[in-house]
Design a protein around this motif. Structure first.
Motif, PDB file in Angstrom:
ATOM      1  N   GLU A 478     -19.068   5.645  10.927  1.00 28.32           N
ATOM      2  CA  GLU A 478     -19.928   6.813  11.164  1.00 28.32           C
ATOM      3  C   GLU A 478     -19.944   7.243  12.626  1.00 28.32           C
ATOM      4  O   GLU A 478     -19.637   8.390  12.947  1.00 28.32           O
ATOM      5  CB  GLU A 478     -21.361   6.502  10.729  1.00 28.32           C
ATOM      6  N   LEU A 479     -20.329   6.325  13.510  1.00 27.93           N
ATOM      7  CA  LEU A 479     -20.530   6.679  14.911  1.00 27.93           C
ATOM      8  C   LEU A 479     -19.221   7.027  15.607  1.00 27.93           C
ATOM      9  O   LEU A 479     -19.136   8.018  16.344  1.00 27.93           O
ATOM     10  CB  LEU A 479     -21.219   5.522  15.643  1.00 27.93           C
ATOM     11  N   LEU A 480     -18.181   6.222  15.395  1.00 23.06           N
ATOM     12  CA  LEU A 480     -16.863   6.423  16.009  1.00 23.06           C
ATOM     13  C   LEU A 480     -15.797   6.354  14.912  1.00 23.06           C
ATOM     14  O   LEU A 480     -15.043   5.386  14.816  1.00 23.06           O
ATOM     15  CB  LEU A 480     -16.600   5.360  17.085  1.00 23.06           C
ATOM     16  N   PRO A 481     -15.694   7.394  14.087  1.00 24.33           N
ATOM     17  CA  PRO A 481     -14.865   7.298  12.882  1.00 24.33           C
ATOM     18  C   PRO A 481     -13.409   7.698  13.046  1.00 24.33           C
ATOM     19  O   PRO A 481     -12.647   7.665  12.080  1.00 24.33           O
ATOM     20  CB  PRO A 481     -15.562   8.281  11.943  1.00 24.33           C
ATOM     21  N   PHE A 482     -12.973   8.084  14.261  1.00 22.36           N
ATOM     22  CA  PHE A 482     -11.686   8.744  14.399  1.00 22.36           C
ATOM     23  C   PHE A 482     -10.491   7.802  14.506  1.00 22.36           C
ATOM     24  O   PHE A 482      -9.356   8.245  14.654  1.00 22.36           O
ATOM     25  CB  PHE A 482     -11.705   9.672  15.621  1.00 22.36           C
ATOM     26  N   SER A 483     -10.723   6.493  14.487  1.00 20.48           N
ATOM     27  CA  SER A 483      -9.631   5.515  14.596  1.00 20.48           C
ATOM     28  C   SER A 483      -8.829   5.708  15.877  1.00 20.48           C
ATOM     29  O   SER A 483      -7.600   5.576  15.888  1.00 20.48           O
ATOM     30  CB  SER A 483      -8.708   5.591  13.372  1.00 20.48           C
ATOM     31  N   ASN A 484      -9.509   6.035  16.954  1.00 14.46           N
ATOM     32  CA  ASN A 484      -8.852   6.118  18.258  1.00 14.46           C
ATOM     33  C   ASN A 484      -8.662   4.734  18.849  1.00 14.46           C
ATOM     34  O   ASN A 484      -9.419   3.810  18.548  1.00 14.46           O
ATOM     35  CB  ASN A 484      -9.690   6.967  19.226  1.00 14.46           C
ATOM     36  N   PHE A 485      -7.668   4.612  19.704  1.00 13.73           N
ATOM     37  CA  PHE A 485      -7.495   3.361  20.434  1.00 13.73           C
ATOM     38  C   PHE A 485      -7.873   3.566  21.893  1.00 13.73           C
ATOM     39  O   PHE A 485      -7.912   4.695  22.396  1.00 13.73           O
ATOM     40  CB  PHE A 485      -6.064   2.820  20.302  1.00 13.73           C
ATOM     41  N   MET A 486      -8.192   2.469  22.546  1.00 12.39           N
ATOM     42  CA  MET A 486      -8.641   2.525  23.932  1.00 12.39           C
ATOM     43  C   MET A 486      -7.462   2.632  24.893  1.00 12.39           C
ATOM     44  O   MET A 486      -6.395   2.069  24.662  1.00 12.39           O
ATOM     45  CB  MET A 486      -9.468   1.283  24.281  1.00 12.39           C
ATOM     46  N   SER A 487      -7.691   3.371  25.963  1.00 15.87           N
ATOM     47  CA  SER A 487      -6.744   3.503  27.058  1.00 15.87           C
ATOM     48  C   SER A 487      -7.443   3.126  28.354  1.00 15.87           C
ATOM     49  O   SER A 487      -8.658   3.317  28.486  1.00 15.87           O
ATOM     50  CB  SER A 487      -6.220   4.946  27.175  1.00 15.87           C
ATOM     51  N   ILE A 488      -6.681   2.593  29.300  1.00 20.70           N
ATOM     52  CA  ILE A 488      -7.167   2.394  30.664  1.00 20.70           C
ATOM     53  C   ILE A 488      -6.238   3.193  31.569  1.00 20.70           C
ATOM     54  O   ILE A 488      -5.024   2.962  31.592  1.00 20.70           O
ATOM     55  CB  ILE A 488      -7.192   0.917  31.074  1.00 20.70           C
ATOM     56  N   VAL A 489      -6.811   4.162  32.307  1.00 17.43           N
ATOM     57  CA  VAL A 489      -6.018   5.121  33.065  1.00 17.43           C
ATOM     58  C   VAL A 489      -6.359   5.033  34.551  1.00 17.43           C
ATOM     59  O   VAL A 489      -7.512   5.279  34.928  1.00 17.43           O
ATOM     60  CB  VAL A 489      -6.278   6.563  32.580  1.00 17.43           C
ATOM     61  N   PRO A 490      -5.398   4.684  35.420  1.00 17.57           N
ATOM     62  CA  PRO A 490      -5.654   4.737  36.865  1.00 17.57           C
ATOM     63  C   PRO A 490      -5.729   6.208  37.323  1.00 17.57           C
ATOM     64  O   PRO A 490      -4.805   6.987  37.092  1.00 17.57           O
ATOM     65  CB  PRO A 490      -4.434   4.039  37.483  1.00 17.57           C
TER      66      PRO A 490
END
Length: 667
Positions: A478-490
């Motif tokens: 519900e809260l974060l349903p988009f199946s996105n993955f995390m990125s770390i960006v400098p």
């Protein structure tokens, strides 16, 4: 699109001068006045169940539920029954974004949406950006399965393998009315002479490839040019009653109305704007329902409406036309659809339930209001949902990870809907969770870089957090349903400042789509509006160099590189986070994180490219992430928040300090 102010705005219900006259001398149109009622919803986002909410009766806060599709169906059926009794003409339109937003969609990928929406009696729906959340093959299957057309006049699908032959995706529909009798007109060269004729065309965002993840090979055309060309064509055929059903946002609806001649009514979506004054319920005044805008010719007039979000409300407006097709009246309102069980606590336990006398008092109050109604759920549709879909959803929620003593509210833009200048209490929790996860030793050792803070787009956070037990599925489904993955960006500090300044400024106009509004984790900022509804200045931005529990704030430096955690959608520059694309289009130190066969794995990004359709594409140094591959688990954005809450917050409450302050100009 450049925003321009409407030339003239008139009060609702006044007699209107000017006309949207046809350029044709076609005499087949019935040359008498005509009233058309429009029932409408938008941004329903798979809200098949009611939404827990609250309102005020005088100073008493009442906890209730609003909407859900069964309750929505009851009310639109009431409208249709009234129209039948009075022999009135009526249409039921959907302003787009029926997809996404709940566990039902997550589990059924549009199939349930097709089933339920086909039982709602819709006449047409605009194509929303979230209809592109899967792929065009699944979208094509959805459009094939529904019993009403999807409209978009400013797209070209001829090069898209999945949608090029889709006949239920149309630029417009034309209807002939004889009182309550309605028929679809397909031969525009032979319009019925004894009926009133009205056309409905669709309009979608022309920067869709930058908003939606999977638009395939569809070409999106300029909204204003396409709208005017469509209106001119319909006028040439002798049709002078024209409605646009759009998914572009209320602010852009008003702008289009001021740039296009000949649209009589715009039924909108995308900005989730519940137009109308709801201060009688302890809510906000969200702007004029049925606002009238003068067209660029100085004569024609366009009425603009929108009905909020998550199937909580339905709009109803009546447009009166004279014999020449000019609107002489446009009025109506949005109505919130409530259940009849009320509580004095968000926990909604039996001990908090209102007595029969208290309930009767609340119902009596509601009966005296125009913008709220007690409506029963449609019994057959409720049973259908509970029997065919709800058991699988209930089973998917998993273990309890925390308990929220009270409801934690989410509002995208600070100051909206009765919120203070700090805005959402949910988005800072999401941002803190994603920062916490990305900064752990486990993640930083795999990524090769450690996060300094995080950023979250408000539109990626989909719900409030209800009081009571919080389960894993409340986050991931519900809260974060988009199946996105995390990125770390400098990113250099100057880029971060540019990002926040541009995205906040873009959300300042009334009725604008606020999904791009940024919230920080381990970061806080103050933005001061300089020109009301136009722009402002980032007056303070600080990074926490202490801990989450004991922060030690230091100014963010322009020439310092910070490692910023965020989901991959925003990290690529989508939804107006364009400075991130600009910063990575030649080279990037970004690392994306997903699970492969249960193991957290880092994927190094080389750069981001923009294709001919304006879509951003991530170029990886080696192997890329393939979320369609069953060996990949991509929902690290949701997993990060689950891990954070489970490890740190057995009792979940808002973050103890404010991460965003938006100082608005007094108006």
């Amino acid at each position: 699109m450049k925003f321009t102010k409407p030339l003239i705005v008139l009060s609702v219900g006044l007699a209107l001068a000017g006309c949207n006259s046809s350029s044709s001398d076609n005499k087949t149109l019935l040359d008498t006045p005509f009233d058309l009622t429009i029932a409408h919803v938008n941004d329903t986002h798979s809200s098949f169940d009611p939404v827990k909410s609250s309102f005020k009766v005088a100073k008493t806060k009442v906890y209730n539920e609003f909407g859900g599709h069964p309750r929505l169906l009851t009310e639109v059926n009431n409208y249709k029954a009234e129209a039948t009794e009075n022999n009135d003409s009526i249409l039921f339109l959907h302003g787009g974004d029926a997809w996404q937003g709940s566990a039902y969609f997550k589990l059924n990928e549009g199939k349930m949406n097709a089933d339920i929406l086909s039982q709602m009696g819709l006449d047409a729906m605009a194509l929303g950006n979230h209809e592109f959340d899967l792929d065009n093959q699944k979208l094509n299957d959805f459009i094939d399965s529904i019993n009403f057309p999807v409209l978009a006049a400013n797209i070209d699908t001829s090069n898209d393998d999945d949608l090029k032959d889709q006949t239920n995706l149309k630029p417009y529909m034309v209807y002939a009315f004889d009182g309550n009798t309605k028929e679809v007109v397909t031969d525009l060269d032979n319009l019925p002479a004894d009926k009133h004729i009205a056309a409905v065309f669709g309009l979608v965002l022309d920067d869709m490839p930058n908003i939606a993840p999977n638009t395939g090979d569809i070409i999106f055309k300029d909204m204003v040019q396409s709208a005017q060309a469509t209106v001119d064509m319909l006028h040439a055929k002798g049709i002078n009653k024209i409605i646009a059903v759009t998914h572009i946002g209320n602010a852009i609806d008003l702008d289009v109305a001021s740039q296009v001649n000949g649209i009589d009514l715009i039924v909108g979506g995308h900005s989730h704007t519940l137009l109308g004054d709801f201060t009688n319920l302890g809510m906000a005044n969200n702007g004029t329902y049925a606002e009238i805008v003068t067209n660029p010719d100085g004569k024609g007039l366009t009425c603009v409406v929108q009905a909020g979000e998550y199937a909580q409300a339905i709009g109803k407006t009546t447009v009166a036309f004279n014999g020449q097709g000019a609107i002489t009246r446009c009025n109506g309102n949005n109505t919130l659809l409530s259940n009849d069980e009320f509580y004095d606590s968000p926990a909604r336990e039996e001990s908090n339930k209102f007595s029969e006398q208290e309930t009767a008092s609340v119902v009596s109050f509601i009966d005296g209001q125009e913008n709220i109604a007690v409506v029963d759920e449609h019994e057959k549709l409720r049973q259908h949902i509970d029997t065919h879909y709800k058991p699988a959803v209930d089973a998917a929620y998993g273990e309890i990870i925390s308990t929220a003593p009270s409801e934690i509210k989410h509002e995208r833009r600070p100051g909206d809907n009765g919120f203070d200048k700090h805005g959402s209490d949910v988005a800072p929790i999401v941002a803190a969770g994603q920062y916490y996860w990305a900064a752990t030793t486990e993640v930083s050792s795999i990524a090769g870089i450690e996060a300094d803070f995080s950023l979250v787009g408000a539109g990626g956070v989909r719900t409030d957090i209800a009081a009571g037990d919080l389960r894993e599925g409340n986050i991931s489904l519900e809260l974060l349903p988009f199946s996105n993955f995390m990125s770390i960006v400098p990113l250099e500090g100057s880029v971060i400042k540019e990002l926040i300044t541009s995205t906040v400024s873009a959300t300042l106009p009334a009725g604008s789509h606020a999904g791009k509004f940024p919230y920080g984790g381990n970061l806080r900022y103050t933005f001061t509006e300089d020109n009301a509804g136009i722009d402002g200045t980032l007056t303070s931005i600080e990074v926490n160099e202490g801990s989450l529990d004991a922060p030690d704030w230091a100014p963010l430096q322009d020439d310092t590189t910070y490692n910023v955690a965020m989901n991959n959608y925003n990290a690529t520059g989508n939804d107006g986070w364009t400075p991130l694309f600009e910063a990575q289009k030649t080279s990037s130190g970004r690392v994306d994180l997903a699970y492969v066969n249960g193991q957290l794995t880092a994927f190094a990004v080389e750069r981001i490219e923009e294709d001919d359709n304006g879509k951003y594409k991530v170029i990886y140094k080696d192997q890329g992430i393939d979320c369609d591959d069953s060996s990949f688990s991509c929902s690290t954005d949701a997993q990060a928040v689950i891990n954070y809450i489970k490890a740190n917050h057995p009792t979940l409450e808002p973050i103890s300090y404010e991460t965003v302050t938006l100082e608005r100009v007094e108006q």
